[in-house]
Scaffold this active site. Structure first.
Site, PDB file in Angstrom:
ATOM      1  N   GLU A 163       0.818  -1.214   0.000  1.00  0.00           N
ATOM      2  CA  GLU A 163       0.000   0.000   0.000  1.00  0.00           C
ATOM      3  C   GLU A 163       0.851   1.262   0.000  1.00  0.00           C
ATOM      4  O   GLU A 163       0.533   2.245  -0.683  1.00  0.00           O
ATOM      5  CB  GLU A 163      -0.919   0.002   1.219  1.00  0.00           C
ATOM      6  CG  GLU A 163      -1.941   1.120   1.231  1.00  0.00           C
ATOM      7  CD  GLU A 163      -2.975   0.975   0.126  1.00  0.00           C
ATOM      8  OE1 GLU A 163      -2.837   1.677  -0.907  1.00  0.00           O
ATOM      9  OE2 GLU A 163      -3.897   0.155   0.274  1.00  0.00           O
ATOM     10  N   VAL A 166       2.403   3.581  -3.192  1.00  0.00           N
ATOM     11  CA  VAL A 166       1.649   4.603  -3.937  1.00  0.00           C
ATOM     12  C   VAL A 166       0.775   5.368  -2.946  1.00  0.00           C
ATOM     13  O   VAL A 166      -0.152   4.808  -2.373  1.00  0.00           O
ATOM     14  CB  VAL A 166       0.753   3.983  -5.032  1.00  0.00           C
ATOM     15  CG1 VAL A 166      -0.002   5.082  -5.783  1.00  0.00           C
ATOM     16  CG2 VAL A 166       1.567   3.140  -6.000  1.00  0.00           C
ATOM     17  N   GLU A 224      13.696  15.987  -2.471  1.00  0.00           N
ATOM     18  CA  GLU A 224      14.897  15.220  -2.166  1.00  0.00           C
ATOM     19  C   GLU A 224      16.073  16.200  -2.085  1.00  0.00           C
ATOM     20  O   GLU A 224      15.959  17.353  -2.498  1.00  0.00           O
ATOM     21  CB  GLU A 224      15.157  14.201  -3.272  1.00  0.00           C
ATOM     22  CG  GLU A 224      14.086  13.117  -3.395  1.00  0.00           C
ATOM     23  CD  GLU A 224      14.025  12.213  -2.185  1.00  0.00           C
ATOM     24  OE1 GLU A 224      15.087  11.978  -1.552  1.00  0.00           O
ATOM     25  OE2 GLU A 224      12.918  11.749  -1.849  1.00  0.00           O
ATOM     26  N   LYS A 239       5.234   4.905  -9.586  1.00  0.00           N
ATOM     27  CA  LYS A 239       3.918   4.698  -8.987  1.00  0.00           C
ATOM     28  C   LYS A 239       2.890   4.340 -10.062  1.00  0.00           C
ATOM     29  O   LYS A 239       2.045   3.459  -9.856  1.00  0.00           O
ATOM     30  CB  LYS A 239       3.477   5.949  -8.223  1.00  0.00           C
ATOM     31  CG  LYS A 239       4.363   6.260  -7.028  1.00  0.00           C
ATOM     32  CD  LYS A 239       4.023   7.604  -6.392  1.00  0.00           C
ATOM     33  CE  LYS A 239       4.958   7.923  -5.239  1.00  0.00           C
ATOM     34  NZ  LYS A 239       4.704   9.242  -4.627  1.00  0.00           N
ATOM     35  N   GLY A 356       5.539  11.633   3.285  1.00  0.00           N
ATOM     36  CA  GLY A 356       5.973  11.861   4.662  1.00  0.00           C
ATOM     37  C   GLY A 356       6.362  10.564   5.343  1.00  0.00           C
ATOM     38  O   GLY A 356       5.706   9.533   5.165  1.00  0.00           O
TER      39      GLY A 356
END
Length: 376
Positions: A163, A166, A224, A239, A356
């Site tokens: 899960e 994505v 990033e 994704k 996050g």
């Protein structure tokens, strides 16, 4: 009390949050009749394991020490062998990781968690599944590598959860799987699947130049260390590939059309991060500003989206209506629209925080608990 042995591969930000979640949820899980028994934690070079993985676990005090060491940027090898644990390094760590999977696979059950960002975990994951282990992924790379690797991992779908690959903790995979299982054919998926690019696109609406928005996003910690890792669109493409393969589409990454927000001559192998942020990206401001104005004149806004339709997966900037769910999206939230026979006129819309460390770790933990009936 059902005791689920856990082996964690990857101890970066998400991995540390996951260990903290496991410790803080002890009483909650006890009320559910479940205890997560962490028997090993790996980083890229080392493995810390309990002295006897069949009977013992790494206690909560030691898990906290692991989190502290990794938060300082130090390797797990700095922990050193101490009471209740043993430390393996280099090739020995890999062999011992595989040995733990063999010892705890079908006999007692083992949840192997890949929270790394590495392609090197694929071999261990495939062996773990073959040995009867359950696998939980936040790492997208094993599911977006070759179809051969993907097929081996997907051979036992009941024993794999991903899960958090994505939308972090959003129920995207679970919702899509339920629709597929019901026999409702999915014909289109549209999503804003990058919190970073979602923030960038919504900030551009206010007339801010791209260069200013990207610098602000980096300062806020949304990007990033090298913002081009986000601006390339590769993370969104991974994704999209995961969702497309879940729909049964036999495609590879090279078949996905990806629009990067910067040209090749500004790539990581050509100019430095500082040069890109101070001299390169400002050259892109005008073209993006023109696209923002053109979209506005059409009653639209720009969004960086992934579109899956037929055998095609496309990733890039699109104009969308200001009044659509995508058009109303603000900040770093993710959103996915799923169109099927049942959700033809009004798509199923899933929206919320899609990034996050904390949110992603919570999604991984939920996946482990969701699989508890598969453990002895």
């Amino acid at each position: 009390m059902k005791k689920i042995p856990v082996l964690l591969m990857g101890c970066g930000g998400v991995g540390r949050h996951l260990l903290q979640h496991i410790v803080s949820c002890r009483s909650l899980h006890a009320d559910m009749g479940v205890h997560l028994r962490v028997v090993g934690v790996c980083d890229s070079k080392s493995l810390v394991a309990s002295m006897d993985v069949l009977k013992e676990e790494l206690n909560d005090e030691l898990l906290s020490e692991v989190c502290h060491i990794k938060s300082t940027g130090s390797p797990l090898s700095n922990l050193g062998a101490s009471g209740g644990c043993q430390v393996f390094n280099g090739s020995e760590a890999k062999r011992e990781t595989e040995e733990i999977a063999k010892r705890l696979g079908k006999s007692t059950g083992l949840a192997v968690l890949d929270i790394s960002a590495s392609m090197e975990t694929v071999e261990i994951l495939v062996k773990a599944v073959d040995l009867g282990c359950c696998v939980v992924l936040a790492n997208k790379k094993p599911l977006t590598s070759s179809l051969e690797h993907y097929d081996k991992l997907a051979l036992h779908p009941r024993f794999i959860r991903h899960e958090s690959t994505v939308g972090a903790g959003l129920p995207v995979i679970a919702s899509l799987s339920r629709i597929i299982s019901s026999g409702d054919p999915v014909h289109r998926i549209v999503g804003s699947l990058s919190g970073t690019l979602g923030y960038v696109m919504s900030e551009l609406e206010d007339g801010k130049p791209l260069s200013q928005v990207v610098r602000a996003a980096k300062t806020l910690g949304y990007t990033e260390p090298d913002p081009r890792d986000d601006l390339s669109g590769m993370d969104v493409a991974r994704k999209g590939l995961i969702l497309a393969r879940l729909l049964g589409k036999r495609i590879v990454m090279d078949s996905i059309k990806i629009e990067s927000l910067y040209p090749e001559e500004m790539g990581p192998g050509v100019i430095s991060v500082d040069d890109f942020l101070h001299n390169g990206i400002v050259k892109l401001d005008q073209s993006i500003e023109e696209r923002v104005k053109r979209a506005s004149s059409n009653g639209c806004v720009l969004r960086y989206v992934c579109v899956i339709e037929g055998s095609s997966v496309q990733v890039g900037i699109r104009e969308v209506s200001k009044d659509s769910p995508l058009g109303r999206l603000k900040g770093s939230d993710n959103i996915v629209e799923i169109y099927s026979r049942c959700y033809k006129e009004q798509p199923l819309v899933i929206q919320g925080a899609g990034a996050g460390n904390d949110t992603t770790a919570a999604g991984v933990l939920a996946d482990i608990i969701d699989m508890q009936d598969l453990f002895p």
